[in-house]
Motif scaffolding. Structure first.
Motif, PDB file in Angstrom:
ATOM      1  N   ALA A  57       0.520  -1.351   0.189  1.00 57.35           N
ATOM      2  CA  ALA A  57       0.252   0.057  -0.005  1.00 57.35           C
ATOM      3  C   ALA A  57       0.107   1.748   0.115  1.00 57.35           C
ATOM      4  O   ALA A  57       0.398   2.611  -0.427  1.00 57.35           O
ATOM      5  CB  ALA A  57      -0.996  -0.362   1.126  1.00 57.35           C
TER       6      ALA A  57
ATOM      7  N   MET B  23       1.697   1.744  -3.306  1.00 60.42           N
ATOM      8  CA  MET B  23       1.245   2.083  -4.169  1.00 60.42           C
ATOM      9  C   MET B  23       0.406   3.834  -3.668  1.00 60.42           C
ATOM     10  O   MET B  23       0.704   4.526  -4.921  1.00 60.42           O
ATOM     11  CB  MET B  23      -0.548   1.713  -4.319  1.00 60.42           C
ATOM     12  CG  MET B  23      -0.466   0.394  -4.673  1.00 60.42           C
ATOM     13  SD  MET B  23      -1.730  -0.456  -4.081  1.00 60.42           S
ATOM     14  CE  MET B  23      -2.590   0.361  -5.729  1.00 60.42           C
TER      15      MET B  23
ATOM     16  N   ALA C 198      -4.780  -3.836  -5.607  1.00 57.02           N
ATOM     17  CA  ALA C 198      -2.878  -3.878  -5.567  1.00 57.02           C
ATOM     18  C   ALA C 198      -2.144  -5.038  -5.480  1.00 57.02           C
ATOM     19  O   ALA C 198      -1.198  -5.278  -5.817  1.00 57.02           O
ATOM     20  CB  ALA C 198      -3.102  -3.596  -3.851  1.00 57.02           C
TER      21      ALA C 198
END
Lengths: 122, 421
Positions: B149, B152, B174
């Motif tokens: 995460a 990203m 993801a």
């Protein structure tokens, strides 16, 4: 979770500490009255993780009571409200200003609020 | 839920807090002794032709031509700024795993669903407001997913440095986005192999049978597989176990031929690592000394050697360690070479409460008290105020060159940030 810490942090009070007398003869009558010495950090600094010391070099800020070679205690977590003395960035350079009534102008980036000036008495 | 908070190009950002003129401009930080680039900010990375890890003398002109500002590393400053960030993280969670100087995991517990995004924003804003350091935040049910995460949050502009993977849809997106070589914990060798069998994304990886992953990639692979599925297979390491090895190997400021100077440098490094050893209440049973010439030079004759000695009894005593290190160094030193670096490694580290004395050796519990006194004096009056006589007074002769180091703004009165008015 919302944590807001703009003002002072409250510290755990470190006052009374009972102890065993360190004297070899008659035990000190002060044993149960010991307190930690005065600590300037505790008094002057609210949010130590956001506090930086900055030295000023030059004479042009006497109107703010800031003299050559003084050290400023700057807290980044104090919000930039009007009339506050502040360290700001303009065109990539540090400046010290009093924030005007209208608030910060667009050409300036707030860096931190000056909360104390350490000035050597001469 | 677990949050991973990491500082964007941390070393360069620390420099920029005190140098606003450099914001938006390329900045790099050089390794000890200015050997090579160890950190670069976004703007410097965008100048693709500047190679990281290339010896600095080869690319200095390129840096100058591209208007890149470079700094020698200022670890004192970076460590202090890092501590500030960690302190702030503790306001958000009592459970913080400090993973590296610029990365920490936080256990956010099980707050209400809609608050994670707000919490991530709050983390980002508070750290920036208080320290001036920009961070990225990734929040997900496991450490491996939080790491993903976080990646990203930086790579995809829509997230603006805060990315929460909460729903099954978020997770699948993801996994589909993440290429197999970007999965945390999967090394290049495994990634190459996986790609050969058609595994290109993290999602492909999670579709492999667990039995195969366990067989081919051991328990480490299995943990990554489980964590990508959203199942917690690793816990936060709040109290890092005692380090198994403590070492330091730094280049000299210039090449040294004189064993006396090398001995001084070696003794200095021994006293540094011994201090770390004592700070974690443990003793070392093995000492390793290495000595090397400059392998980048094609003019000089080359020699390198290392020696490992087992101490009669494990110790944390600076003076015992220096005397053993000096003997070891003399055993491998050969005259006539120009030496570049001496390395000191302490191995076989045992916590003090597990020590076993040697039947035939004098084992006095008091032996380290002089060293402990040294530590106290050095904490109070500054690094290396007192030490063994071997340390000598010729540090200038071998000390690292830190020509372009910025001031230690936050720890030294004499080096405070100065504003000219």
């Amino acid at each position: 979770m919302k944590i807001d810490l703009k003002g002072r942090l409250t510290h755990k009070s470190e006052r009374h500490s009972a102890g065993v007398s360190q004297q070899s003869g008659f035990p000190s009558p002060a044993t149960h009255y010991r307190e930690p010495s005065i600590n300037l950090h505790q008094e002057l600094i609210g949010n130590s993780d956001a506090t930086f010391f900055i030295r000023v070099c030059g004479h042009s800020l006497s109107e703010f009571n800031i003299m050559d070679n003084d050290v400023l205690i700057v807290d980044r977590s104090v919000p930039p409200t009007s009339n506050l003395l502040a360290v700001v960035i303009r065109d990539g350079n540090f400046e010290i200003i009093r924030i005007p009534k209208e608030g910060m102008t667009e050409s300036m980036i707030f860096w931190g609020a000056i909360i104390y000036t350490i000035h050597r008495a001469r | 839920m677990i949050a991973l908070v990491d500082c964007n190009s941390f070393y360069a950002s620390c420099e920029q807090v005190f140098r606003p003129d450099l914001i938006g401009r390329p900045v790099v930080v050089l390794s000890n002794n200015d050997g090579c680039i160890i950190a670069a900010n976004k703007e410097a990375k965008a100048l693709a032709h500047i190679p990281m890890y290339e010896p600095i003398f080869k690319i200095k002109q390129q840096l100058v031509d591209n208007d890149v500002t470079f700094f020698s590393s200022n670890y004192t400053l970076y460590a202090e700024m890092s501590q500030r960030v960690v302190n702030i993280l503790h306001r958000f969670s009592p459970t913080v795993e400090v993973y590296s100087i610029d990365e920490s995991f936080l256990d956010l517990g099980a707050s209400r669903v809609q608050t994670y995004q707000a919490c991530g924003q709050d983390l980002k804003q508070t750290i920036f407001r208080d320290t001036g350091l920009p961070v990225g935040v990734g929040i997900a049910p496991t450490r491996v997913l939080a790491k993903l995460a976080n990646k990203m949050s930086k790579k995809l502009p829509e997230f603006d440095h805060v990315c929460v993977l909460q729903t099954e849809k978020d997770r699948l997106r993801a996994l589909r986005w993440c290429s197999i070589n970007d999965v945390w914990g999967i090394g290049k060798r495994h990634a190459d192999r996986l790609r050969r069998i058609g595994v290109h994304t993290a999602l492909d990886f999670t579709r492999l049978p667990l039995a195969w992953v366990r067989k081919e990639m051991t328990v480490v692979g299995e943990r990554i597989w489980r964590e990508l599925q959203g199942e917690r297979a690793t816990e936060l390491i709040i109290d890092p176990r005692i380090k198994k090895g403590i070492g330091t190997a730094k280049s000299f400021g210039k090449k040294l031929k004189d064993i006396g100077l090398i001995e001084e440098a070696c003794a200095y490094y021994v006293s540094e690592v011994a201090e770390v050893l004592r700070s974690q209440h443990s003793c070392a049973s093995t000492l390793q000394i290495s000595l090397t010439t400059n392998y980048h030079s094609n003019k000089d004759a080359q020699y390198s050697n290392s020696i490992t000695i087992t101490l009669k009894i494990p110790t944390d005593d600076t003076f015992v360690l220096i005397s053993e290190a000096t003997k070891a160094l003399r055993a491998i030193f050969k005259p006539g070479y120009r030496y570049k670096k001496v390395g000191v490694n302490l191995l076989g580290i045992i916590p003090n409460d597990h020590l076993q004395g040697n039947l035939f050796e004098d084992f006095s519990m008091n032996s380290g008290s002089l060293s402990k006194t040294l530590d106290q004096l050095n904490v109070k009056y500054g690094k290396a105020t007192v030490g063994s006589g071997t340390l000598g007074r010729r540090k200038k002769e071998w000390e690292l060159i830190k020509e372009d180091r910025s001031p230690r703004y936050t720890t030294q009165w004499k080096e405070l940030l100065t504003i000219k008015v």
